[in-house]
Design a protein around this motif. Structure first.
Motif, PDB file in Angstrom:
ATOM      1  N   ASN A   1       0.327   9.801 -12.254  1.00 17.12           N
ATOM      2  CA  ASN A   1       1.697   9.516 -11.424  1.00 17.12           C
ATOM      3  C   ASN A   1       1.297   8.321 -10.464  1.00 17.12           C
ATOM      4  OD1 ASN A   1       3.034  11.608 -12.544  1.00 17.12           O
ATOM      5  ND2 ASN A   1       2.554  13.027 -10.621  1.00 17.12           N
ATOM      6  N   ALA A   2       0.020   8.030  -9.918  1.00 17.42           N
ATOM      7  CA  ALA A   2      -0.155   7.200  -9.196  1.00 17.42           C
ATOM      8  C   ALA A   2      -0.267   5.563  -9.693  1.00 17.42           C
ATOM      9  CB  ALA A   2      -1.510   7.428  -8.110  1.00 17.42           C
ATOM     10  N   ILE A   3      -0.613   5.890 -11.132  1.00 19.20           N
ATOM     11  CA  ILE A   3      -0.892   4.924 -11.789  1.00 19.20           C
ATOM     12  C   ILE A   3       0.469   4.046 -12.183  1.00 19.20           C
ATOM     13  CG2 ILE A   3      -1.602   4.025 -14.285  1.00 19.20           C
ATOM     14  CD1 ILE A   3      -3.815   6.096 -14.388  1.00 19.20           C
ATOM     15  N   GLY A   4       1.694   4.848 -12.474  1.00 17.85           N
ATOM     16  CA  GLY A   4       2.745   4.329 -12.830  1.00 17.85           C
ATOM     17  C   GLY A   4       3.410   2.800 -12.316  1.00 17.85           C
TER      18      GLY A   4
ATOM     19  N   ASP B   1       8.372  -0.201  -5.514  1.00 20.56           N
ATOM     20  CA  ASP B   1       7.556  -1.463  -5.700  1.00 20.56           C
ATOM     21  C   ASP B   1       6.503  -1.365  -6.635  1.00 20.56           C
ATOM     22  OD1 ASP B   1       9.049  -0.909  -3.105  1.00 20.56           O
ATOM     23  OD2 ASP B   1       8.206  -2.711  -2.553  1.00 20.56           O
ATOM     24  N   VAL B   2       6.075  -2.712  -6.789  1.00 19.78           N
ATOM     25  CA  VAL B   2       4.676  -2.629  -7.552  1.00 19.78           C
ATOM     26  C   VAL B   2       3.606  -2.504  -6.457  1.00 19.78           C
ATOM     27  CG1 VAL B   2       2.948  -3.965  -8.967  1.00 19.78           C
ATOM     28  CG2 VAL B   2       5.620  -4.182  -9.553  1.00 19.78           C
ATOM     29  N   ILE B   3       2.709  -1.528  -6.683  1.00 22.18           N
ATOM     30  CA  ILE B   3       1.730  -1.211  -5.855  1.00 22.18           C
ATOM     31  C   ILE B   3       0.310  -1.854  -6.063  1.00 22.18           C
ATOM     32  CG2 ILE B   3       0.495   0.827  -4.570  1.00 22.18           C
ATOM     33  CD1 ILE B   3       3.546   0.774  -4.185  1.00 22.18           C
ATOM     34  N   ASP B   4      -0.143  -2.236  -4.859  1.00 22.20           N
ATOM     35  CA  ASP B   4      -1.479  -3.152  -4.873  1.00 22.20           C
ATOM     36  C   ASP B   4      -2.643  -2.001  -4.721  1.00 22.20           C
ATOM     37  OD1 ASP B   4      -0.462  -5.841  -5.499  1.00 22.20           O
ATOM     38  OD2 ASP B   4      -0.076  -5.714  -3.210  1.00 22.20           O
ATOM     39  N   LEU B   5      -2.307  -1.106  -3.907  1.00 21.13           N
ATOM     40  CA  LEU B   5      -3.439  -0.235  -3.302  1.00 21.13           C
ATOM     41  C   LEU B   5      -2.781   1.220  -3.017  1.00 21.13           C
ATOM     42  CD1 LEU B   5      -6.468  -0.909  -1.504  1.00 21.13           C
ATOM     43  CD2 LEU B   5      -5.117   0.957  -0.742  1.00 21.13           C
ATOM     44  N   VAL B   6      -3.352   2.391  -3.514  1.00 20.91           N
ATOM     45  CA  VAL B   6      -2.975   3.600  -3.375  1.00 20.91           C
ATOM     46  C   VAL B   6      -3.899   4.349  -2.562  1.00 20.91           C
ATOM     47  CG1 VAL B   6      -2.172   5.883  -4.524  1.00 20.91           C
ATOM     48  CG2 VAL B   6      -1.343   3.648  -5.464  1.00 20.91           C
ATOM     49  N   LEU B   7      -3.514   5.008  -1.279  1.00 23.89           N
ATOM     50  CA  LEU B   7      -4.524   5.989  -0.610  1.00 23.89           C
ATOM     51  C   LEU B   7      -3.935   7.409  -1.167  1.00 23.89           C
ATOM     52  CD1 LEU B   7      -4.247   4.623   2.958  1.00 23.89           C
ATOM     53  CD2 LEU B   7      -5.847   4.306   1.193  1.00 23.89           C
ATOM     54  N   LEU B   8      -4.871   8.016  -1.759  1.00 22.62           N
ATOM     55  CA  LEU B   8      -4.161   9.379  -2.207  1.00 22.62           C
ATOM     56  C   LEU B   8      -4.950  10.471  -1.389  1.00 22.62           C
ATOM     57  CD1 LEU B   8      -3.133  11.398  -4.001  1.00 22.62           C
ATOM     58  CD2 LEU B   8      -4.731  10.684  -5.852  1.00 22.62           C
ATOM     59  N   TRP B   9      -4.443  10.913  -0.624  1.00 18.83           N
ATOM     60  CA  TRP B   9      -5.294  12.065   0.194  1.00 18.83           C
ATOM     61  C   TRP B   9      -5.207  13.322  -0.649  1.00 18.83           C
ATOM     62  CZ3 TRP B   9      -7.118  10.368   4.833  1.00 18.83           C
ATOM     63  CH2 TRP B   9      -6.799   9.408   5.430  1.00 18.83           C
TER      64      TRP B   9
ATOM     65  N   VAL C   1       0.530  -1.342   0.009  1.00 16.22           N
ATOM     66  CA  VAL C   1      -0.115   0.113  -0.014  1.00 16.22           C
ATOM     67  C   VAL C   1       0.944   1.392  -0.241  1.00 16.22           C
ATOM     68  CG1 VAL C   1      -1.836   1.293   1.172  1.00 16.22           C
ATOM     69  CG2 VAL C   1      -1.747  -1.260   1.401  1.00 16.22           C
ATOM     70  N   GLN C   2       0.721   2.072  -1.167  1.00 12.81           N
ATOM     71  CA  GLN C   2       1.263   3.410  -0.876  1.00 12.81           C
ATOM     72  C   GLN C   2       0.491   4.439  -0.648  1.00 12.81           C
ATOM     73  OE1 GLN C   2       2.211   4.849  -5.079  1.00 12.81           O
ATOM     74  NE2 GLN C   2       4.304   5.351  -4.176  1.00 12.81           N
TER      75      GLN C   2
ATOM     76  N   ASP D   1       2.241  -4.053   7.096  1.00 10.65           N
ATOM     77  CA  ASP D   1       3.591  -3.442   6.841  1.00 10.65           C
ATOM     78  C   ASP D   1       3.326  -1.978   6.750  1.00 10.65           C
ATOM     79  OD1 ASP D   1       6.214  -2.981   6.152  1.00 10.65           O
ATOM     80  OD2 ASP D   1       6.131  -4.411   4.492  1.00 10.65           O
ATOM     81  N   ASP D   2       4.311  -1.161   6.875  1.00 11.21           N
ATOM     82  CA  ASP D   2       4.254   0.275   6.986  1.00 11.21           C
ATOM     83  C   ASP D   2       3.780   0.763   5.369  1.00 11.21           C
ATOM     84  OD1 ASP D   2       5.122   0.403   9.364  1.00 11.21           O
ATOM     85  OD2 ASP D   2       7.255   0.845   8.557  1.00 11.21           O
ATOM     86  N   LEU D   3       3.058   1.953   5.474  1.00  8.21           N
ATOM     87  CA  LEU D   3       2.788   2.388   4.089  1.00  8.21           C
ATOM     88  C   LEU D   3       3.863   3.036   3.576  1.00  8.21           C
ATOM     89  CD1 LEU D   3      -0.364   4.508   5.361  1.00  8.21           C
ATOM     90  CD2 LEU D   3      -0.452   2.269   4.310  1.00  8.21           C
ATOM     91  N   LEU D   4       3.969   2.719   1.841  1.00  5.30           N
ATOM     92  CA  LEU D   4       4.992   3.280   1.183  1.00  5.30           C
ATOM     93  C   LEU D   4       4.828   4.835   0.852  1.00  5.30           C
ATOM     94  CD1 LEU D   4       5.881   0.109  -1.030  1.00  5.30           C
ATOM     95  CD2 LEU D   4       6.710   0.722   1.274  1.00  5.30           C
ATOM     96  N   ASP D   5       5.820   5.585   0.755  1.00  5.32           N
ATOM     97  CA  ASP D   5       5.742   6.897   0.324  1.00  5.32           C
ATOM     98  C   ASP D   5       5.913   7.001  -1.373  1.00  5.32           C
ATOM     99  OD1 ASP D   5       8.290   6.962  -0.232  1.00  5.32           O
ATOM    100  OD2 ASP D   5       8.837   8.170   1.635  1.00  5.32           O
TER     101      ASP D   5
END
Length: 144
Positions: free
Chosen positions: A79-82, A57-65, A25-26, A48-52
């Motif tokens: 940018n988040a899709i990359g 890494d390959v991201i499974d889920l993004v939290l975009l505040w 998770v990013q 695990d910790d949230l990534l910044d």
């Protein structure tokens, strides 16, 4: 301290967001106004910790505040899709109506297809935040 009633509600939010153990998770757009209980619930569920934004890494889920005035939402989504996995999900988390930084739902609805995403659902994430679930159109079709 969190009351027992609140603890059950916030821990359930990770499930509402579709977070599963082992997911990568990013988190993007962190600021002092984010809901720490949501962050904690997601970290606990994922294990695990949230990534910044520096993560490679390959991201499974993004939290975009995201707040009104944060810039161009289409650019942020692109940018988040990359690094997003093929079936990855982006949650755009915005302040609720009447709160500072509130984003009109129509802004997200317009930005998503421009960035190549489809909006699939909206949820209340916490007392102050709502979430819009975005996926790539091919991921939306494969889930049907």
């Amino acid at each position: 301290m969190v009351a027992a009633d609140d603890a059950g509600r916030t821990s359930d939010i990770a499930g509402k967001l579709g977070v599963e153990p082992g997911m990568v998770v990013q988190e993007l757009g962190w600021d002092s106004d984010v809901d720490e209980a949501v962050r904690d619930a997601v970290e606990e569920r994922a294990g695990d910790d949230l990534l910044d934004e520096e993560a490679d890494d390959v991201i499974d889920l993004v939290l975009l505040w995201w707040r009104d005035g944060d810039g161009d939402l289409v650019d942020a989504l692109i940018n988040a899709i990359g690094p997003l996995a093929e079936n990855g999900v982006i949650w755009v988390l915005t302040p609720k109506t009447g709160r500072p930084g509130h984003v009109e739902p129509s802004d997200i609805a317009e930005a998503a297809p421009t960035a190549g995403l489809s909006q699939t659902s909206n949820i209340t994430v916490s007392e102050g935040w709502v979430g819009s679930r975005l996926v790539s159109p091919k991921a939306a079709k494969s889930r049907r």
